[in-house]
Design a protein around this motif. Structure first.
Motif, PDB file in Angstrom:
ATOM      1  N   UNK A 270    -151.052  -9.892   3.246  1.00  0.00           N
ATOM      2  CA  UNK A 270    -150.570  -8.737   4.020  1.00  0.00           C
ATOM      3  C   UNK A 270    -151.033  -8.837   5.477  1.00  0.00           C
ATOM      4  N   UNK A 271    -152.290  -9.280   5.666  1.00  0.00           N
ATOM      5  CA  UNK A 271    -152.814  -9.424   7.025  1.00  0.00           C
ATOM      6  C   UNK A 271    -152.055 -10.513   7.776  1.00  0.00           C
ATOM      7  N   UNK A 272    -151.699 -11.595   7.085  1.00  0.00           N
ATOM      8  CA  UNK A 272    -150.918 -12.673   7.712  1.00  0.00           C
ATOM      9  C   UNK A 272    -149.529 -12.164   8.100  1.00  0.00           C
ATOM     10  N   UNK A 273    -148.903 -11.464   7.172  1.00  0.00           N
ATOM     11  CA  UNK A 273    -147.542 -10.983   7.410  1.00  0.00           C
ATOM     12  C   UNK A 273    -147.501  -9.919   8.501  1.00  0.00           C
ATOM     13  N   UNK A 274    -148.606  -9.182   8.640  1.00  0.00           N
ATOM     14  CA  UNK A 274    -148.661  -8.128   9.649  1.00  0.00           C
ATOM     15  C   UNK A 274    -149.084  -8.622  11.025  1.00  0.00           C
ATOM     16  N   UNK A 275    -149.548  -9.889  11.079  1.00  0.00           N
ATOM     17  CA  UNK A 275    -150.096 -10.404  12.355  1.00  0.00           C
ATOM     18  C   UNK A 275    -148.993 -10.696  13.361  1.00  0.00           C
TER      19      UNK A 275
ATOM     20  N   UNK B  35    -142.115 -15.461  17.885  1.00  0.00           N
ATOM     21  CA  UNK B  35    -142.796 -16.429  17.023  1.00  0.00           C
ATOM     22  C   UNK B  35    -142.369 -16.208  15.574  1.00  0.00           C
ATOM     23  N   UNK B  36    -142.063 -17.327  14.885  1.00  0.00           N
ATOM     24  CA  UNK B  36    -141.630 -17.185  13.491  1.00  0.00           C
ATOM     25  C   UNK B  36    -142.827 -16.866  12.602  1.00  0.00           C
ATOM     26  N   UNK B  37    -142.545 -16.446  11.390  1.00  0.00           N
ATOM     27  CA  UNK B  37    -143.602 -16.009  10.475  1.00  0.00           C
ATOM     28  C   UNK B  37    -144.582 -17.148  10.201  1.00  0.00           C
ATOM     29  N   UNK B  38    -145.857 -16.812  10.143  1.00  0.00           N
ATOM     30  CA  UNK B  38    -146.903 -17.785   9.833  1.00  0.00           C
ATOM     31  C   UNK B  38    -146.939 -17.968   8.318  1.00  0.00           C
ATOM     32  N   UNK B  39    -146.969 -19.216   7.886  1.00  0.00           N
ATOM     33  CA  UNK B  39    -147.029 -19.516   6.452  1.00  0.00           C
ATOM     34  C   UNK B  39    -148.466 -19.393   5.954  1.00  0.00           C
ATOM     35  N   UNK B  40    -148.598 -19.217   4.651  1.00  0.00           N
ATOM     36  CA  UNK B  40    -149.947 -19.097   4.091  1.00  0.00           C
ATOM     37  C   UNK B  40    -150.090 -19.964   2.853  1.00  0.00           C
ATOM     38  N   UNK B  41    -151.260 -20.566   2.735  1.00  0.00           N
ATOM     39  CA  UNK B  41    -151.590 -21.392   1.568  1.00  0.00           C
ATOM     40  C   UNK B  41    -152.894 -20.887   0.966  1.00  0.00           C
TER      41      UNK B  41
ATOM     42  N   UNK C 260    -155.906 -12.101  10.978  1.00  0.00           N
ATOM     43  CA  UNK C 260    -154.972 -11.604  11.999  1.00  0.00           C
ATOM     44  C   UNK C 260    -155.443 -12.009  13.398  1.00  0.00           C
ATOM     45  N   UNK C 261    -156.750 -11.917  13.620  1.00  0.00           N
ATOM     46  CA  UNK C 261    -157.321 -12.326  14.914  1.00  0.00           C
ATOM     47  C   UNK C 261    -157.133 -13.831  15.128  1.00  0.00           C
ATOM     48  N   UNK C 262    -157.339 -14.612  14.054  1.00  0.00           N
ATOM     49  CA  UNK C 262    -157.160 -16.067  14.133  1.00  0.00           C
ATOM     50  C   UNK C 262    -155.725 -16.411  14.520  1.00  0.00           C
ATOM     51  N   UNK C 263    -154.765 -15.733  13.902  1.00  0.00           N
ATOM     52  CA  UNK C 263    -153.352 -15.989  14.196  1.00  0.00           C
ATOM     53  C   UNK C 263    -153.024 -15.609  15.639  1.00  0.00           C
ATOM     54  N   UNK C 264    -153.558 -14.482  16.086  1.00  0.00           N
ATOM     55  CA  UNK C 264    -153.299 -14.034  17.462  1.00  0.00           C
ATOM     56  C   UNK C 264    -153.825 -15.053  18.473  1.00  0.00           C
TER      57      UNK C 264
END
Length: 206
Positions: A201-206, A1-7, A167-171
């Motif tokens: 950081x949490x997004x990038x680590x997810x 999965x590619x990196x999740x973007x953040x706004x 991180x849980x939301x992304x998972x």
């Protein structure tokens, strides 16, 4: 999965926009909805955008704005992307020579596949918590299991996200992007640089 973007949405100050960019946010959101505690004027928006480094997408958030009002803002503010948070039809969202996303407030029983088809001109669908009478920015989390897999549009997940739950939301949801406002604030409209950093950081680590 590619990196999740953040706004980081609801930016009202230059220093908060710079903190978001420095932390690695892909986009910032500017709210052009006068009733919001995070609303910005044209002058504020121009100052914020002028201060940003390149490659940070600027998103303008609108709620049932008239075409005239929207046109005036777009003439004055160089926004990259439009985000519609009200009862806008696909026709209302189109015709501004900007890519756009449509926010949907999710309730049990909603057919999100049908909504994606209805808003087929959108470049993404933002999913937020449903709170009666409030178009967004409620800080409420909704039941992520209501989001079906394989929607035909990129999903931007919003609604009550924080450094602690993103991180849980992304998972669970595997969205294209996540959108936060209240979850990284010291007060409404005032962001906390450390919380922005922790969120990204949490997004990038997810």
């Amino acid at each position: 999965m590619s990196a999740v973007r953040s706004k980081i949405c609801g930016i009202t100050r230059v220093e908060d926009a710079l903190a978001a960019a420095e932390a690695g946010a892909d986009a910032i959101g500017l709210v052009f909805y006068p009733k919001s505690p995070r609303a910005v004027s044209i002058q504020q928006a121009r100052a914020i955008i002028a201060a940003l480094p390149p490659f940070v997408t600027t998103v303008g958030l609108f709620v049932n704005a008239s075409r005239c009002e929207l046109g005036e803002i777009l003439d004055a503010v160089p926004l990259d992307l439009l985000q519609f948070h009200g009862d806008e039809s696909p026709h209302d969202c189109a015709g501004f020579h900007r890519p756009w996303i449509k926010a949907l407030r999710v309730r049990p029983g909603d057919d999100l596949q049908a909504a994606c088809r209805f808003y087929q001109g959108a470049c993404g669908i933002l999913l937020d918590a449903y709170v009666a009478g409030v178009p967004g920015g409620t800080g409420e989390v909704f039941d992520w299991s209501l989001i079906p897999q394989g929607l035909s549009k990129p999903v931007i997940l919003a609604g009550g996200l924080t450094p602690g739950n993103v991180a849980e939301a992304i998972a669970q949801v595997r969205p294209y992007a996540v959108d936060v406002s209240g979850g990284v604030e010291a007060a409404k409209g005032i962001k906390d640089a450390a919380r922005i950093q922790a969120f990204i950081q949490a997004v990038q680590g997810a």
